[in-house]
Scaffold this active site. Structure first.
Site, PDB file in Angstrom:
ATOM      1  N   SER A 174       3.325  -1.370 -17.539  1.00 59.19           N
ATOM      2  CA  SER A 174       3.115  -0.946 -16.162  1.00 59.19           C
ATOM      3  C   SER A 174       1.830  -0.119 -16.038  1.00 59.19           C
ATOM      4  O   SER A 174       0.752  -0.570 -16.393  1.00 59.19           O
ATOM      5  CB  SER A 174       4.353  -0.166 -15.693  1.00 59.19           C
ATOM      6  OG  SER A 174       4.316   0.090 -14.326  1.00 59.19           O
TER       7      SER A 174
ATOM      8  N   HIS B 219       3.530  -5.550 -13.933  1.00 60.89           N
ATOM      9  CA  HIS B 219       4.450  -5.957 -12.866  1.00 60.89           C
ATOM     10  C   HIS B 219       4.036  -5.293 -11.559  1.00 60.89           C
ATOM     11  O   HIS B 219       3.122  -4.467 -11.527  1.00 60.89           O
ATOM     12  CB  HIS B 219       5.902  -5.619 -13.222  1.00 60.89           C
ATOM     13  CG  HIS B 219       6.196  -4.150 -13.337  1.00 60.89           C
ATOM     14  ND1 HIS B 219       7.455  -3.658 -13.528  1.00 60.89           N
ATOM     15  CD2 HIS B 219       5.377  -3.061 -13.280  1.00 60.89           C
ATOM     16  CE1 HIS B 219       7.422  -2.334 -13.586  1.00 60.89           C
ATOM     17  NE2 HIS B 219       6.167  -1.953 -13.444  1.00 60.89           N
TER      18      HIS B 219
END
Length: 208
Positions: free
Chosen positions: A104, A129
């Site tokens: 992330s 993501h």
């Protein structure tokens, strides 16, 4: 608590015990460990706020020598991560990033290093993501929050595309991160988030 016996440049005896990360900080090696949350949630030396402040101090002391940032993080707050990203991009000295497992927001920070000096371990994994949030309030407030979340998504996408040096387009990136995109070390290099593997003796070569 683990200690290290090593020479110091500040007048202390060479046989005096010091913490390993204190010894490495003297060589301009910093570590971002764990969840990315700034003050007041994280006040330790491995949190983003401490690292950003330390970079500014190192830059004022020696604006030419590189800073090495080792990243091993599951991600966390986008805002706190972007504060550290700004520090990486605004100090005068180059920042070399070294990725272990970067998920992330941590993957964005790995990509922020000096082009050609973004390293990754051969068994590391990287995950991208969409940013997430929890909308609450009335319908108008939730619509505003959704708009802001989309702005955050676009900002992170723009950063990754810029740092990829042409290896990925924004359209392709947004398609890939609709769901979690997991990459091994070579795939991370191919994607433009890192440049090369950490080789044998990498840190030993930093002796000065």
């Amino acid at each position: 608590m683990h200690y290290f016996f090593g020479a110091r440049k500040d007048g202390m005896r060479s046989d005096q015990m010091i913490l390993p990360h204190e010894y490495l900080a003297n060589k301009r090696i910093l570590f971002l460990y764990g969840a990315i949350y700034g003050m007041p949630m994280r006040t330790d030396i491995f949190g983003p706020s401490y690292i950003a402040d330390t970079m500014l101090a190192m830059d004022s002391y020696d604006p030419k020598s590189p800073i090495y940032l080792v990243i091993d993080s599951e991600g966390g707050s986008v805002d706190d991560g972007l504060n550290l990203y700004d520090a990486i991009k605004t100090v005068s000295c180059p920042v070399y990033t070294i990725g272990r497992n970067c998920y992330s927001m941590a993957a964005v920070l790995l990509s922020a290093g000096e082009q050609g000096h973004r390293y990754i371990y051969s068994n590391s994994r990287v995950m991208l993501h969409l940013p997430s949030g929890q909308a609450s309030g009335n319908s108008e407030e939730m619509a505003i929050q959704s708009t802001e979340l989309n702005k955050t998504r676009d900002r992170l996408a723009d950063i990754l595309v810029e740092n990829s040096a042409g290896k990925v387009t924004k359209k392709k990136l947004l398609q890939h991160i609709k769901y979690e995109k997991w990459m091994n070390a070579q795939e991370t290099i191919d994607y433009g988030i890192a440049d090369k593997f950490v080789g044998k003796g990498f840190f030993a070569e930093l002796k000065r």
